[in-house]
Scaffold this active site. Structure first.
Site, PDB file in Angstrom:
ATOM      1  N   HIS A  60     -13.980  -2.355  -0.822  1.00 26.08           N
ATOM      2  CA  HIS A  60     -13.110  -1.832   0.345  1.00 26.08           C
ATOM      3  C   HIS A  60     -13.216  -2.711   1.462  1.00 26.08           C
ATOM      4  O   HIS A  60     -13.684  -2.094   3.049  1.00 26.08           O
ATOM      5  CB  HIS A  60     -13.399  -0.464   0.928  1.00 26.08           C
ATOM      6  CG  HIS A  60     -11.553   0.434   1.053  1.00 26.08           C
ATOM      7  ND1 HIS A  60     -11.538   0.993  -0.400  1.00 26.08           N
ATOM      8  CD2 HIS A  60     -10.772   0.392   1.539  1.00 26.08           C
ATOM      9  CE1 HIS A  60     -10.064   1.080   0.738  1.00 26.08           C
ATOM     10  NE2 HIS A  60      -9.925   0.406   1.650  1.00 26.08           N
ATOM     11  N   SER A  81       0.338  -1.101  -0.036  1.00 25.94           N
ATOM     12  CA  SER A  81      -0.224   0.218   0.183  1.00 25.94           C
ATOM     13  C   SER A  81       1.073   0.939  -0.170  1.00 25.94           C
ATOM     14  O   SER A  81       1.763   1.375   0.885  1.00 25.94           O
ATOM     15  CB  SER A  81      -0.587  -0.042   1.240  1.00 25.94           C
ATOM     16  OG  SER A  81      -1.765   1.325   1.244  1.00 25.94           O
ATOM     17  N   THR A 133      -6.708   3.020  -6.259  1.00 21.36           N
ATOM     18  CA  THR A 133      -7.704   2.630  -5.382  1.00 21.36           C
ATOM     19  C   THR A 133      -8.365   4.043  -5.872  1.00 21.36           C
ATOM     20  O   THR A 133      -7.820   5.242  -5.876  1.00 21.36           O
ATOM     21  CB  THR A 133      -7.521   3.093  -4.090  1.00 21.36           C
ATOM     22  OG1 THR A 133      -6.493   1.820  -3.828  1.00 21.36           O
ATOM     23  CG2 THR A 133      -8.702   2.551  -3.028  1.00 21.36           C
ATOM     24  N   TYR A 154      -2.802   5.392  -3.884  1.00 22.20           N
ATOM     25  CA  TYR A 154      -3.524   6.983  -3.822  1.00 22.20           C
ATOM     26  C   TYR A 154      -3.189   8.000  -5.041  1.00 22.20           C
ATOM     27  O   TYR A 154      -2.140   8.449  -5.075  1.00 22.20           O
ATOM     28  CB  TYR A 154      -3.887   7.155  -2.151  1.00 22.20           C
ATOM     29  CG  TYR A 154      -4.972   6.449  -1.345  1.00 22.20           C
ATOM     30  CD1 TYR A 154      -5.500   5.453  -1.253  1.00 22.20           C
ATOM     31  CD2 TYR A 154      -3.837   5.584  -0.449  1.00 22.20           C
ATOM     32  CE1 TYR A 154      -6.213   4.654  -0.712  1.00 22.20           C
ATOM     33  CE2 TYR A 154      -4.057   4.325   0.234  1.00 22.20           C
ATOM     34  CZ  TYR A 154      -5.579   3.978  -0.143  1.00 22.20           C
ATOM     35  OH  TYR A 154      -6.347   3.516   1.346  1.00 22.20           O
TER      36      TYR A 154
END
Length: 382
Positions: A279, A110, A159, A133
């Site tokens: 999510h 991530s 995302t 992101y």
């Protein structure tokens, strides 16, 4: 106290994680948004779908392998990218990457990961997905993509359902945030789980290496919540993403697609994959379950783009139902975070091993030698 050897399924790992983690951290993993209706529905959705097994098909050898976005996987289950893993266990992403490599599957790191892309790339050869992101600062987006490319990351996963953070009320009650701003009740929870604290302070200090070079996350005025509200760009649109896809020039996946129209747009702008996902029920509560949306999205774009799926998966049979509807692979999040929190790398390995055993057993019971033999013909909806 429960032991790892006594964990046989998702709920067992969850129970062991709850025993080991301070309450605020457990609830961060365990919780969803608002009333958690979508979170519950994600798993319940599988129950209205029944498997129809074939018999006497001769299934001595079962092949679980699949190819997703150019990545060869030994099993159709992968570890979705999740944030903050070294908070749950001091080995964090290292443990998950090594376990994924052992089982020949892919895993995600991530933007809010706690081990750097570069270190993970050196540690393992298994396919690494970088979950990204979209920031207001376009230069930062490019710098982070260039860094991922240089680290050898093959798959970019943007995302798209998190332009603002979901309303996680459990975290509000405990005061969970990064840095910690705990309520008194939250602090007491840490005091009664001293082993977690000892591990936390005796290992390398907590950091977010994907972001540290670009953003000061360390001072007390900045938190993960602020990151979502201040740094991420809610004006992100299809044109922005199309430019990113061109800039990346490789396997590019949008995570958080829930409608046919959005799936078609993703294919139109050159994405090679999408993840149908809400999510894990952590963003928009009341949104439909991923499984309920899977068939119509596969029908619309399954021949143009790899359709992946996550949210609510707890069993091998859940995986087979998703694959039967046309998903190429299935992501799990909490499903490996509880084992990680419970026991580190051995926990994640045990979970993946049990999942593989379930898949092999269930494929034999379904009468299927390979994943391409699964189809809607072996499903009925009530």
């Amino acid at each position: 106290m429960m032991r790892l050897s006594q964990c046989h399924n998702f709920q067992d790992f969850r129970k062991l994680a709850k025993q080991r983690l301070p309450g605020p951290i457990f609830n961060y993993i365990d919780g969803g948004a608002d009333d958690e209706t979508t979170y519950r529905r994600n798993t319940d959705a599988f129950e209205s779908c029944d498997l129809l097994p074939s018999v006497l098909t001769g299934v001595e050898d079962v092949d679980l392998s699949t190819t997703v976005m150019g990545q060869k996987l030994d099993m159709p289950v992968y570890c979705s990218p999740t944030a903050l893993q070294r908070l749950f266990h001091h080995k964090g992403e290292r443990a998950v990457a090594l376990a994924a490599e052992k089982y020949g599957t892919m895993f995600g790191v991530s933007s809010l990961g706690t081990v750097s892309l570069e270190e993970i790339a050196e540690l393992v050869d298994t396919p690494q997905v970088y979950q990204f992101y979209f920031h207001k600062d376009r230069g930062l987006n490019k710098a982070m993509m260039e860094r991922a490319k240089a680290a050898g990351v093959k798959v970019m996963m943007l995302t798209v359902d998190s332009i603002t953070g979901g309303n996680r009320e459990r975290d509000l009650r405990t005061g969970f945030s990064i840095p910690f701003r705990l309520t008194l009740a939250g602090m007491i929870q840490f005091a009664i789980k001293p082993m977690w604290g000892i591990n936390y302070v005796t290992h390398e200090s907590f950091s977010l290496p994907q972001l540290d070079a670009h953003i000061d996350m360390g001072n007390s005025s900045s938190s993960i919540g602020d990151y979502f509200t201040k740094m991420l760009d809610p004006s992100m649109n299809w044109q922005d993403v199309e430019e990113m896809v061109k800039f990346w020039d490789g396997e590019f996946c949008l995570k958080g697609i829930m409608t046919v129209e959005d799936a078609k747009r993703a294919a139109d702008i050159g994405c090679t994959g999408i993840v149908i996902s809400n999510h894990g029920g952590r963003q928009l509560d009341g949104s439909r379950s991923s499984f309920d949306q899977l068939a119509e999205i596969v029908d619309a774009v399954g021949d143009r783009i790899d359709v992946l799926f996550d949210s609510g998966v707890q069993r091998g049979t859940h995986v087979l139902k998703a694959l039967s509807l046309g998903a190429k692979a299935v992501g799990i999040g909490r499903g490996y975070l509880y084992p990680l929190a419970a026991a580190g790398q051995p926990g994640v390995e045990r979970m993946l091993g049990l999942m593989k055993e379930e898949l092999l057993r269930d494929m034999r019971l379904m009468g299927c030698n390979s994943l391409d033999q699964l189809s809607r013909g072996n499903l009925r909806f009530r």
